[in-house]
Design a protein around this motif. Structure first.
Motif, PDB file in Angstrom:
ATOM      1  N   GLN A  13       9.202  -4.221  -0.303  1.00 23.22           N
ATOM      2  CA  GLN A  13       9.461  -2.892   0.362  1.00 23.22           C
ATOM      3  C   GLN A  13       8.045  -1.981  -0.038  1.00 23.22           C
ATOM      4  O   GLN A  13       7.185  -2.061  -0.865  1.00 23.22           O
ATOM      5  CB  GLN A  13      10.649  -2.234  -0.316  1.00 23.22           C
ATOM      6  N   PRO A  14       7.751  -1.077   1.070  1.00 20.31           N
ATOM      7  CA  PRO A  14       6.574  -0.121   0.938  1.00 20.31           C
ATOM      8  C   PRO A  14       6.833   0.532  -0.616  1.00 20.31           C
ATOM      9  O   PRO A  14       8.140   1.109  -1.037  1.00 20.31           O
ATOM     10  CB  PRO A  14       6.674   0.949   1.981  1.00 20.31           C
ATOM     11  N   GLY A  15       5.705   0.754  -1.393  1.00 20.60           N
ATOM     12  CA  GLY A  15       5.476   1.189  -2.753  1.00 20.60           C
ATOM     13  C   GLY A  15       6.060   0.159  -3.655  1.00 20.60           C
ATOM     14  O   GLY A  15       5.780   0.507  -4.845  1.00 20.60           O
ATOM     15  N   GLY A  16       6.190  -1.013  -3.228  1.00 22.01           N
ATOM     16  CA  GLY A  16       6.570  -2.048  -4.227  1.00 22.01           C
ATOM     17  C   GLY A  16       5.154  -2.455  -4.619  1.00 22.01           C
ATOM     18  O   GLY A  16       4.100  -2.237  -4.472  1.00 22.01           O
ATOM     19  N   SER A  17       5.607  -3.714  -5.661  1.00 25.80           N
ATOM     20  CA  SER A  17       4.171  -4.349  -6.174  1.00 25.80           C
ATOM     21  C   SER A  17       4.512  -6.083  -6.220  1.00 25.80           C
ATOM     22  O   SER A  17       5.409  -6.513  -5.862  1.00 25.80           O
ATOM     23  CB  SER A  17       4.101  -4.075  -7.587  1.00 25.80           C
ATOM     24  N   LEU A  18       3.384  -6.819  -5.918  1.00 32.20           N
ATOM     25  CA  LEU A  18       3.145  -8.253  -6.117  1.00 32.20           C
ATOM     26  C   LEU A  18       1.978  -8.780  -6.823  1.00 32.20           C
ATOM     27  O   LEU A  18       1.083  -7.715  -6.930  1.00 32.20           O
ATOM     28  CB  LEU A  18       3.064  -8.646  -4.569  1.00 32.20           C
ATOM     29  N   ASN A  83      -0.336  -3.038  -6.330  1.00 31.05           N
ATOM     30  CA  ASN A  83       0.624  -1.908  -6.529  1.00 31.05           C
ATOM     31  C   ASN A  83       0.640  -0.786  -5.355  1.00 31.05           C
ATOM     32  O   ASN A  83      -0.120  -0.817  -4.450  1.00 31.05           O
ATOM     33  CB  ASN A  83       0.508  -1.173  -7.669  1.00 31.05           C
ATOM     34  N   SER A  84       1.766  -0.065  -5.209  1.00 30.38           N
ATOM     35  CA  SER A  84       1.896   0.920  -4.146  1.00 30.38           C
ATOM     36  C   SER A  84       1.547   0.441  -2.875  1.00 30.38           C
ATOM     37  O   SER A  84       0.905   0.870  -1.972  1.00 30.38           O
ATOM     38  CB  SER A  84       0.942   2.107  -4.435  1.00 30.38           C
ATOM     39  N   LEU A  85       2.293  -0.692  -2.404  1.00 29.04           N
ATOM     40  CA  LEU A  85       1.993  -1.621  -1.236  1.00 29.04           C
ATOM     41  C   LEU A  85       2.383  -0.787  -0.164  1.00 29.04           C
ATOM     42  O   LEU A  85       3.400   0.053  -0.043  1.00 29.04           O
ATOM     43  CB  LEU A  85       2.557  -2.848  -1.367  1.00 29.04           C
ATOM     44  N   LYS A  86       1.442  -0.727   1.064  1.00 31.13           N
ATOM     45  CA  LYS A  86       1.684  -0.276   2.169  1.00 31.13           C
ATOM     46  C   LYS A  86       2.081  -1.089   3.369  1.00 31.13           C
ATOM     47  O   LYS A  86       1.618  -2.382   3.165  1.00 31.13           O
ATOM     48  CB  LYS A  86       0.499   0.723   2.441  1.00 31.13           C
ATOM     49  N   PRO A  87       2.440  -0.986   4.385  1.00 32.04           N
ATOM     50  CA  PRO A  87       2.980  -1.911   5.633  1.00 32.04           C
ATOM     51  C   PRO A  87       1.558  -2.197   6.113  1.00 32.04           C
ATOM     52  O   PRO A  87       1.336  -3.454   6.595  1.00 32.04           O
ATOM     53  CB  PRO A  87       3.377  -0.970   6.516  1.00 32.04           C
TER      54      PRO A  87
END
Length: 113
Positions: A13-18, A83-87
């Motif tokens: 999800q947006p805001g997530g991390s991988l 971090n703080s992933l965006k679409p």
């Protein structure tokens, strides 16, 4: 032969991390800079981050302060902490050793709610 295998992609999800991993073999890993690139649907492949043999790092402006590239020479592995992933980070992510003209097969990252 030179081989690079990426892993760790997925749906987040947006805001997530991988954290992506790139397992290397067939060459002396510690002697080469490692890079991550990505390619979004319908777009050209773009450079994301680089780490040199001494551990110095550089980033594309679009990911600076959100992504961290690192390496573990004992494990012959490079990493990309995202971090703080965006679409707009949705893409296939590739690791590469430019000087060896070696690319992995890529790992898909999808950022969506």
């Amino acid at each position: 032969q030179v081989q690079l295998v990426e892993s760790g992609g997925g749906l987040v999800q947006p805001g997530g991390s991988l954290r992506l991993s790139c397992a290397a073999s067939g060459f002396t890993f510690s002697n080469y800079a490692m890079r991550w690139y990505r390619q979004a649907p319908g777009k050209e492949r773009e450079w994301v981050a680089r780490i040199n043999t001494g551990g110095s790092t550089t980033y594309a402006d679009s990911v600076k302060d959100r992504f961290t590239i690192s390496r573990d020479n004992a494990k012959n592995t490079a990493y990309l902490q995202m971090n703080s992933l965006k679409p707009e980070d949705t893409a296939v992510y590739y690791c590469t050793v430019i000087t060896l003209r070696a690319w992995g097969q890529g790992t898909q990252v999808t950022v969506s709610s």
